[in-house]
Design a protein around this motif. Structure first.
Motif, mmCIF file in Angstrom:
data_model
loop_
_atom_site.group_PDB
_atom_site.id
_atom_site.type_symbol
_atom_site.label_atom_id
_atom_site.label_comp_id
_atom_site.label_asym_id
_atom_site.label_seq_id
_atom_site.Cartn_x
_atom_site.Cartn_y
_atom_site.Cartn_z
ATOM 1 N N SER A 1 0.121 -10.639 -4.864
ATOM 2 C CA SER A 1 -0.665 -11.720 -4.241
ATOM 3 C C SER A 1 -2.161 -11.418 -4.281
ATOM 4 C CB SER A 1 -0.189 -11.998 -2.812
ATOM 5 O OG SER A 1 -0.379 -10.881 -1.971
ATOM 6 N N LEU A 2 -2.534 -10.147 -4.176
ATOM 7 C CA LEU A 2 -3.945 -9.788 -4.309
ATOM 8 C C LEU A 2 -4.430 -10.076 -5.722
ATOM 9 C CD1 LEU A 2 -6.617 -8.558 -3.437
ATOM 10 C CD2 LEU A 2 -5.675 -6.313 -4.047
ATOM 11 N N ALA A 3 -3.634 -9.713 -6.705
ATOM 12 C CA ALA A 3 -4.016 -9.966 -8.101
ATOM 13 C C ALA A 3 -4.244 -11.456 -8.326
ATOM 14 C CB ALA A 3 -2.943 -9.436 -9.045
ATOM 15 N N LYS A 4 -3.363 -12.283 -7.797
ATOM 16 C CA LYS A 4 -3.510 -13.725 -7.956
ATOM 17 C C LYS A 4 -4.772 -14.238 -7.263
ATOM 18 C CE LYS A 4 -0.032 -14.973 -10.420
ATOM 19 N NZ LYS A 4 -0.270 -15.441 -11.771
ATOM 20 N N LYS A 5 -4.988 -13.816 -6.019
ATOM 21 C CA LYS A 5 -6.157 -14.296 -5.278
ATOM 22 C C LYS A 5 -7.456 -13.811 -5.917
ATOM 23 C CE LYS A 5 -8.339 -14.908 -0.890
ATOM 24 N NZ LYS A 5 -8.198 -15.043 0.517
ATOM 25 N N ALA A 6 -7.472 -12.558 -6.397
ATOM 26 C CA ALA A 6 -8.680 -11.990 -6.994
ATOM 27 C C ALA A 6 -8.846 -12.404 -8.461
ATOM 28 C CB ALA A 6 -8.641 -10.470 -6.890
ATOM 29 N N GLN A 7 -7.831 -13.034 -9.004
ATOM 30 C CA GLN A 7 -7.826 -13.461 -10.413
ATOM 31 C C GLN A 7 -8.020 -12.277 -11.366
ATOM 32 O OE1 GLN A 7 -10.739 -16.666 -10.468
ATOM 33 N NE2 GLN A 7 -9.152 -18.135 -9.920
ATOM 34 N N ILE A 8 -7.223 -11.236 -11.108
ATOM 35 C CA ILE A 8 -7.180 -10.072 -11.997
ATOM 36 C C ILE A 8 -5.721 -9.784 -12.298
ATOM 37 C CG2 ILE A 8 -9.354 -9.071 -11.176
ATOM 38 C CD1 ILE A 8 -7.753 -7.183 -9.418
ATOM 39 N N GLY A 9 -5.482 -8.939 -13.273
ATOM 40 C CA GLY A 9 -4.114 -8.629 -13.654
ATOM 41 C C GLY A 9 -3.390 -7.797 -12.608
ATOM 42 N N GLN A 10 -2.109 -8.074 -12.445
ATOM 43 C CA GLN A 10 -1.309 -7.294 -11.512
ATOM 44 C C GLN A 10 -1.272 -5.833 -11.955
ATOM 45 O OE1 GLN A 10 2.716 -8.628 -10.937
ATOM 46 N NE2 GLN A 10 3.131 -7.115 -9.364
ATOM 47 N N SER A 11 -1.258 -5.592 -13.255
ATOM 48 C CA SER A 11 -1.239 -4.215 -13.757
ATOM 49 C C SER A 11 -2.520 -3.485 -13.352
ATOM 50 C CB SER A 11 -1.060 -4.185 -15.270
ATOM 51 O OG SER A 11 -2.128 -4.852 -15.917
ATOM 52 N N THR A 12 -3.637 -4.187 -13.309
ATOM 53 C CA THR A 12 -4.900 -3.582 -12.878
ATOM 54 C C THR A 12 -4.796 -3.128 -11.429
ATOM 55 O OG1 THR A 12 -6.172 -4.950 -14.414
ATOM 56 C CG2 THR A 12 -7.372 -3.994 -12.558
ATOM 57 N N VAL A 13 -4.282 -3.981 -10.575
ATOM 58 C CA VAL A 13 -4.115 -3.618 -9.165
ATOM 59 C C VAL A 13 -3.187 -2.417 -9.042
ATOM 60 C CG1 VAL A 13 -3.289 -4.376 -6.897
ATOM 61 C CG2 VAL A 13 -4.558 -5.970 -8.352
ATOM 62 N N CYS A 14 -2.080 -2.438 -9.751
ATOM 63 C CA CYS A 14 -1.112 -1.338 -9.685
ATOM 64 C C CYS A 14 -1.718 -0.027 -10.165
ATOM 65 C CB CYS A 14 0.140 -1.680 -10.482
ATOM 66 S SG CYS A 14 1.123 -3.002 -9.732
ATOM 67 N N GLU A 15 -2.507 -0.082 -11.228
ATOM 68 C CA GLU A 15 -3.157 1.124 -11.743
ATOM 69 C C GLU A 15 -4.189 1.661 -10.766
ATOM 70 O OE1 GLU A 15 -4.627 0.030 -15.595
ATOM 71 O OE2 GLU A 15 -2.627 0.073 -16.480
ATOM 72 N N VAL B 1 -4.114 1.237 -7.452
ATOM 73 C CA VAL B 1 -3.370 1.734 -6.298
ATOM 74 C C VAL B 1 -2.731 3.087 -6.604
ATOM 75 C CG1 VAL B 1 -1.310 1.317 -4.887
ATOM 76 C CG2 VAL B 1 -2.976 -0.507 -5.228
ATOM 77 N N SER B 2 -2.176 3.227 -7.806
ATOM 78 C CA SER B 2 -1.471 4.462 -8.168
ATOM 79 C C SER B 2 -2.397 5.603 -8.563
ATOM 80 C CB SER B 2 -0.505 4.188 -9.318
ATOM 81 O OG SER B 2 -1.224 3.949 -10.522
ATOM 82 N N GLY B 3 -3.667 5.282 -8.815
ATOM 83 C CA GLY B 3 -4.609 6.320 -9.220
ATOM 84 C C GLY B 3 -4.741 6.494 -10.713
ATOM 85 N N LYS B 4 -4.027 5.695 -11.495
ATOM 86 C CA LYS B 4 -4.133 5.786 -12.953
ATOM 87 C C LYS B 4 -5.502 5.343 -13.442
ATOM 88 C CE LYS B 4 0.666 5.295 -14.311
ATOM 89 N NZ LYS B 4 1.621 4.521 -15.094
ATOM 90 N N ARG B 5 -6.107 4.436 -12.701
ATOM 91 C CA ARG B 5 -7.433 3.937 -13.069
ATOM 92 C C ARG B 5 -8.395 4.284 -11.940
ATOM 93 N NH1 ARG B 5 -8.375 -2.121 -15.239
ATOM 94 N NH2 ARG B 5 -6.690 -1.391 -16.558
#
Length: 65
Positions: free
Chosen positions: A16-30, A32-36
Motif C-alpha cells: 500500500s505504501l508503494a501504491k500511495k508513493a507511486q514507486i515499485g513494491q520491489s523498491t520498498v521491499c529492498e 526495508v530489507s536493507g538490500k538498497r
C-alpha cells in the motif's frame, strides 16, 4: 525506528505504501530489507510524502535499516 516500523505505525503495508508513493513494491521491499541503502532522492521524497514523515527521518531509517 526502522522503515518497516514507520510503515506499520502509519497503517500501511509495503504494497500500500508503494501504491500511495507511486514507486515499485520491489523498491520498498529492498529498502526495508536493507538490500538498497542508497535510494534516489526522489524515492525518499515520495515515501516521506506518503507517510507524512520528515525526509531526514526516512534517510536515517534506511541507513540504520
Amino acid at each position: 525506528m526502522t522503515l518497516q516500523q514507520m510503515i506499520k505505525q502509519k497503517g500501511f503495508t509495503n504494497y500500500s505504501l508503494a501504491k500511495k508513493a507511486q514507486i515499485g513494491q520491489s523498491t520498498v521491499c529492498e529498502l526495508v530489507s536493507g538490500k538498497r541503502k542508497e535510494p534516489r532522492a526522489s524515492t525518499v521524497i515520495k515515501i516521506s510524502n506518503a507517510l507524512g514523515i520528515e525526509i531526514e527521518k526516512i534517510y536515517q531509517a534506511i541507513k540504520e535499516g
